[in-house]
Design an enzyme around this catalytic site. Structure first.
Site, PDB file in Angstrom:
ATOM      1  CG  ASP A 174      13.902  -1.534 -41.833  1.00 46.72           C
ATOM      2  OD1 ASP A 174      13.649  -2.754 -41.923  1.00 46.72           O
ATOM      3  OD2 ASP A 174      13.869  -0.911 -40.758  1.00 46.72           O
ATOM      4  CD  GLU A 218       3.808 -11.586 -34.042  1.00 42.95           C
ATOM      5  OE1 GLU A 218       5.011 -11.662 -34.336  1.00 42.95           O
ATOM      6  OE2 GLU A 218       3.245 -10.497 -33.784  1.00 42.95           O
ATOM      7  CB  SER A 271       8.843   3.213 -42.405  1.00 46.84           C
ATOM      8  OG  SER A 271       8.144   1.976 -42.346  1.00 46.84           O
ATOM      9  N   GLY A 283       0.085  -7.296 -34.826  1.00 44.98           N
ATOM     10  CA  GLY A 283      -1.257  -6.758 -34.620  1.00 44.98           C
ATOM     11  C   GLY A 283      -1.241  -5.252 -34.468  1.00 44.98           C
ATOM     12  CB  ALA A 284       0.673  -3.015 -32.224  1.00 44.29           C
ATOM     13  N   GLY A 316       5.061  -5.881 -44.387  1.00 47.35           N
ATOM     14  CA  GLY A 316       3.932  -6.815 -44.545  1.00 47.35           C
ATOM     15  C   GLY A 316       2.746  -6.377 -43.701  1.00 47.35           C
ATOM     16  CG  ASP A 317       3.115  -6.312 -39.592  1.00 46.04           C
ATOM     17  OD1 ASP A 317       2.660  -7.432 -39.893  1.00 46.04           O
ATOM     18  OD2 ASP A 317       4.064  -6.145 -38.814  1.00 46.04           O
ATOM     19  N   GLY A 327       4.908  -5.491 -32.993  1.00 45.69           N
ATOM     20  CA  GLY A 327       3.951  -6.592 -32.939  1.00 45.69           C
ATOM     21  C   GLY A 327       3.095  -6.491 -34.190  1.00 45.69           C
TER      22      GLY A 327
HETATM   23  O1  RIB Z   1       6.171  -7.820 -38.641  1.00 46.09           O
HETATM   24  C1  RIB Z   1       7.056  -7.094 -37.828  1.00 46.09           C
HETATM   25  C2  RIB Z   1       6.750  -7.356 -36.383  1.00 46.09           C
HETATM   26  O2  RIB Z   1       6.971  -8.723 -36.091  1.00 46.09           O
HETATM   27  C3  RIB Z   1       7.611  -6.594 -35.418  1.00 46.09           C
HETATM   28  O3  RIB Z   1       7.073  -5.334 -35.080  1.00 46.09           O
HETATM   29  C4  RIB Z   1       7.774  -7.550 -34.252  1.00 46.09           C
HETATM   30  O4  RIB Z   1       7.235  -7.089 -33.057  1.00 46.09           O
HETATM   31  C5  RIB Z   1       7.154  -8.872 -34.702  1.00 46.09           C
HETATM   32  O5  RIB Z   1       5.910  -9.087 -34.154  1.00 46.09           O
END
Ligand code: RIB
Length: 309
Positions: A246, A143, A291, A46-47, A251-252, A44
């Site tokens: 990978d 999301e 990662s 956010g997480a 981006g997160d 996710g």
């Molecule tokens: O950006 C990657 C994330 O997008 C994944 O972890 C998936 O859960 C989606 O939310």
């Protein structure tokens, strides 16, 4: 659940159980493929961003929704284990926890999200509002429902960081709070209706978002690095040349690391540099949060980063 007394970064966002298949190539429409391997991990946007922020600043809190189910308990336990404060994660009765079905091949991926509890929020609770008001930096992504994002932006008294992903329109009232809004090339093109294919066109589109009211804009450009623009100026941070194994969740990683760097007092140019270094490490191994490099590894990557263009 653990709690942190004074979070530097509060992430208001999604949490999913990621089911990740590794394939020889991504499937074509109608095609059935046998996976090389399958794994499950916390995910996710956010997480992931909360975990990335926690690594950089050591004081991240996650505000989110899970189902009252085994997956939800596993997701919260995993965030706890990684040091993220989860006392503001609520269980939603009658909804499953969010899930994401991810296929990875040749450094590329496809992601299908079943939002579940992430899509069911009432108003922010008093505790959530208080945490948002007190945080130096608040981070949202797209999301979760628009009303929650708008409320978080409204409550935020520090810097509001919006990762406008997955792409959908953003109200100007929210955009005006963003310092910065962070997008990739495709999301920037979607937000502005402009073709974006490199630093120059990205900067032009980013300036358009500034003209619409965004206080700052950052656009990630893959191998070409990232551009940024705010009241202090603009810049283009180049990426080092690395082998991409990978890119899922990179981006997160960028967003969380950047937000944490802002929270400890860095300006946007410096935060973009740190985030670029962090993301350049995470793409070199498989997985999302697994990662993400530690601070020492980010520091080492920072030393290898090319200067701004
Ligand atoms: O950006 C990657 C994330 O997008 C994944 O972890 C998936 O859960 C989606 O939310």
């Amino acid at each position: 659940m653990t709690s942190s007394p004074a979070p530097l970064v509060v992430v208001v966002g999604s949490v999913n159980l990621d089911v990740v298949t590794e394939l020889d190539h991504l499937p074509r429409p109608g095609q059935t493929l046998i996976a090389r391997s399958v794994r499950r991990n916390v995910g996710g946007k956010g997480a992931n961003q909360a975990v990335a922020a926690q690594i950089t600043c050591g004081a991240a809190s996650f505000v989110g929704r899970v189902g009252d189910d085994a997956d939800g308990r596993e997701l919260v336990a995993e965030l706890d284990r990684r040091g993220v404060a989860t006392d503001l994660v609520e269980k939603v009765q009658g909804e499953p926890s969010g899930a994401a079905y991810i296929a990875v091949a040749d450094g590329q991926n496809t992601i299908v999200v079943a939002a579940g509890a992430n899509s069911v929020w009432g108003a922010l609770s008093d505790e959530e509002s208080t945490a948002i008001e007190a945080a130096p930096v608040v981070v949202c992504q797209l999301e979760i429902p628009d009303a929650v994002i708008a409320a978080a932006a409204e409550r935020c008294t520090g810097r509001f960081v919006l990762n406008a992903a997955p792409a959908r329109p953003v109200a100007d009232s929210v955009l005006r709070r963003c310092n910065p809004v962070i997008v990739n090339e495709n999301e920037l093109a979607d937000l502005t209706g402009r073709a974006v294919d490199g630093p120059d066109s990205a900067l032009t589109a980013a300036r358009e978002l500034r003209a619409r009211g965004a206080l700052g804009v950052v656009a990630t450009l893959g191998a070409a690095g990232a551009i940024w623009v705010d009241a202090d100026g603009h810049g283009h941070q180049r990426s080092p040349r690395v082998e991409v194994v990978d890119s899922t969740g990179a981006g997160d990683q960028f967003v969380g690391a950047l937000a944490a760097r802002l929270a400890v007092g860095h300006g946007l140019a410096s935060a973009v540099r740190w985030a670029t270094a962090a993301a350049s490490v995470s793409v070199q191994s498989v997985g999302t949060v697994d990662s993400y490099p530690d601070v020492d590894a980010i520091d080492a990557a920072l030393d290898r980063l090319p200067p701004e263009a």
